[in-house]
Design an enzyme around this catalytic site. Sequence first.
Site, mmCIF file in Angstrom:
data_model
loop_
_atom_site.group_PDB
_atom_site.id
_atom_site.type_symbol
_atom_site.label_atom_id
_atom_site.label_comp_id
_atom_site.label_asym_id
_atom_site.label_seq_id
_atom_site.Cartn_x
_atom_site.Cartn_y
_atom_site.Cartn_z
ATOM 1 N N TRP A 157 -8.951 12.908 -48.084
ATOM 2 C CA TRP A 157 -10.311 12.883 -47.557
ATOM 3 C C TRP A 157 -10.676 14.083 -46.691
ATOM 4 O O TRP A 157 -11.829 14.255 -46.324
ATOM 5 C CB TRP A 157 -10.530 11.614 -46.720
ATOM 6 C CG TRP A 157 -9.406 11.246 -45.793
ATOM 7 C CD1 TRP A 157 -8.462 10.283 -46.012
ATOM 8 C CD2 TRP A 157 -9.102 11.811 -44.513
ATOM 9 N NE1 TRP A 157 -7.580 10.223 -44.958
ATOM 10 C CE2 TRP A 157 -7.953 11.144 -44.014
ATOM 11 C CE3 TRP A 157 -9.686 12.806 -43.732
ATOM 12 C CZ2 TRP A 157 -7.391 11.438 -42.779
ATOM 13 C CZ3 TRP A 157 -9.119 13.113 -42.503
ATOM 14 C CH2 TRP A 157 -7.983 12.426 -42.044
ATOM 15 N N ASN A 158 -9.738 14.939 -46.360
ATOM 16 C CA ASN A 158 -10.059 15.940 -45.341
ATOM 17 C C ASN A 158 -10.908 17.099 -45.859
ATOM 18 O O ASN A 158 -11.776 17.592 -45.149
ATOM 19 C CB ASN A 158 -8.781 16.455 -44.660
ATOM 20 C CG ASN A 158 -7.742 16.942 -45.634
ATOM 21 O OD1 ASN A 158 -7.601 16.429 -46.738
ATOM 22 N ND2 ASN A 158 -6.989 17.941 -45.230
ATOM 23 N N LYS A 181 -9.586 11.073 -58.922
ATOM 24 C CA LYS A 181 -9.674 9.885 -58.082
ATOM 25 C C LYS A 181 -9.720 10.387 -56.640
ATOM 26 O O LYS A 181 -8.691 10.680 -56.031
ATOM 27 C CB LYS A 181 -8.472 8.951 -58.332
ATOM 28 C CG LYS A 181 -8.655 7.561 -57.693
ATOM 29 C CD LYS A 181 -8.322 7.604 -56.223
ATOM 30 C CE LYS A 181 -8.751 6.378 -55.472
ATOM 31 N NZ LYS A 181 -8.443 6.495 -54.024
ATOM 32 N N GLU A 255 1.202 18.394 -53.292
ATOM 33 C CA GLU A 255 0.936 19.144 -52.059
ATOM 34 C C GLU A 255 0.877 18.113 -50.951
ATOM 35 O O GLU A 255 -0.074 17.329 -50.871
ATOM 36 C CB GLU A 255 -0.388 19.916 -52.195
ATOM 37 C CG GLU A 255 -0.487 21.085 -51.244
ATOM 38 C CD GLU A 255 -0.976 20.685 -49.873
ATOM 39 O OE1 GLU A 255 -0.120 20.499 -48.973
ATOM 40 O OE2 GLU A 255 -2.184 20.556 -49.699
ATOM 41 N N CYS A 289 -3.524 19.822 -43.690
ATOM 42 C CA CYS A 289 -2.084 19.794 -43.958
ATOM 43 C C CYS A 289 -1.358 20.958 -43.295
ATOM 44 O O CYS A 289 -0.172 20.852 -42.999
ATOM 45 C CB CYS A 289 -1.830 19.779 -45.458
ATOM 46 S SG CYS A 289 -2.634 21.128 -46.343
ATOM 47 N N GLU A 390 4.104 14.224 -38.915
ATOM 48 C CA GLU A 390 2.720 14.695 -38.980
ATOM 49 C C GLU A 390 1.784 13.719 -38.276
ATOM 50 O O GLU A 390 1.818 12.524 -38.533
ATOM 51 C CB GLU A 390 2.309 14.856 -40.444
ATOM 52 C CG GLU A 390 0.979 15.530 -40.645
ATOM 53 C CD GLU A 390 0.705 15.829 -42.109
ATOM 54 O OE1 GLU A 390 0.220 16.929 -42.407
ATOM 55 O OE2 GLU A 390 0.997 14.960 -42.957
#
Length: 498
Positions: A157-158, A181, A255, A289, A390
Amino acid sequence: MASGSEGSEVRFRHWIGGAETESAGCATFATENPTTGKIWGHFALGRAGEVDRAVEAASSAFETWRNLSPTRRGRLMMRWADAILENAETIGRLESLQNGKLLNELVLQARIVPDWLYYYGGLADKIEGRVIPLDRGSVLNYTLREPLGVVGVVMPWNSPLFLAIMAIAPALAAGNTVIIKPSEVTPASVIEAARLAERVGVPKGVVNVVTGDRETSEALVNHPDVAKIAFTGGVEAGRAVAVAAARRFAHVTLELGGKSANIVFDDADLKQAEAGLLAGIFAAAGQTCVAGSRALVHRKLHAQALEMLARRAASIKIGDPLDAATQMGPVATRAQLAKDEGMVAKAVAEGAEIVHGGVRANPPGLPDGFFFAPTILTNVKPDSYIAQNEVFGPVLSVIPFDDEDEAVAIANGTAFGLAAGVWTLNIRRAHRMARKLQAGTVWVNMYRGMTFNSPFGGYKASGIGRQNGIEAIDQYLQTKSVWCELDDSVQDPFVMRS
């Protein structure tokens, strides 16, 4: 199609085979605007049936798309790029309303997305096989580079469209068709972009979008007629994708996450480094990320850097991401807000000290938004939970080091290896560090640079494969070796030729 005006709830459906499509029973799910905490829109909730329909549409379009001349394919991609550029403001606004990132940043992203389509559209007619020189002069041996088939693209979503197009562009250039998707948090912009593709002449079924949740993603990942999955997201989800794909020998590009180190040596330009540290973690509220969530600062500069960073963090204007004066918006979801709070609390329990932030923020007029203050931690042990995992939020751990070897050991001492930053005026040190750091991208005296023609991807748990650059298109192709005997004489069937 979306309905309603700004401020009212909107409605989107799947985009399958060039048409809006409802889910069975008209099932939907809702998304929230993280700035207000209120429902923003409703989307079709896809299940296995909708994924089947999308795969059927993509499979039917595959022969048409792969058999277009590569030059024609590339030109259609470029026309799609033009359409996205024309609609960049709309796309950026849709994304900002759904994930809370700054409108200016997302409009800028939408304006550079076309560069990927231009670049890979230009590569489409430059995919070449080769003739292999054999010892047997009577045999012609050559290779063909062929597309894989239907590619499933599962995105976070980022940066919804930006990250999706990094997979879509090389996949289409290679002759594949795609089913996207998007995240259930931010599906709108990808649907809008898919509509634009069909509008400029991309054949129906080449670009499809199925919206939904984790179950929808699993149906796509496990579908027997999907040849490859391109996934961007968290490590555990990526692991599950890899396992599922391996069961049926599907191709994957992954990724995944990062715990990137931004390393400041004692000879660095401290003001320049400060700007890089701040942008590396507080831009996009840390929801990237490659976020530089670990600042490794030489002990000589540690106290000074902490003071500078805390002062600058306190001055960051938090608020509505649609407001041009805002410097940091909300985090995207309630769950992410709770995660930020929980990880900071755990860090404090393990001995970390909060230099600034560590709590929810409350900008005026937005009492229900998902805002977390820019947070700086010190006394963070390199092996502590927050230094190893993270956050995906605006939380910076500042860790001192004494020499180059210690900096390398701390930077490499996680399961991740996506990116790293090095701040030094010593050119020899810069190149030594670039070689020693276990990261797919190393920035020297800069941070968060990315472009369409330079490869991007991770080491270790940060991923498999590369996006961007010529290397990316190779990952959406398979090679066939063709042997042709040119001699008319009859060969002995019991003698193997080499």
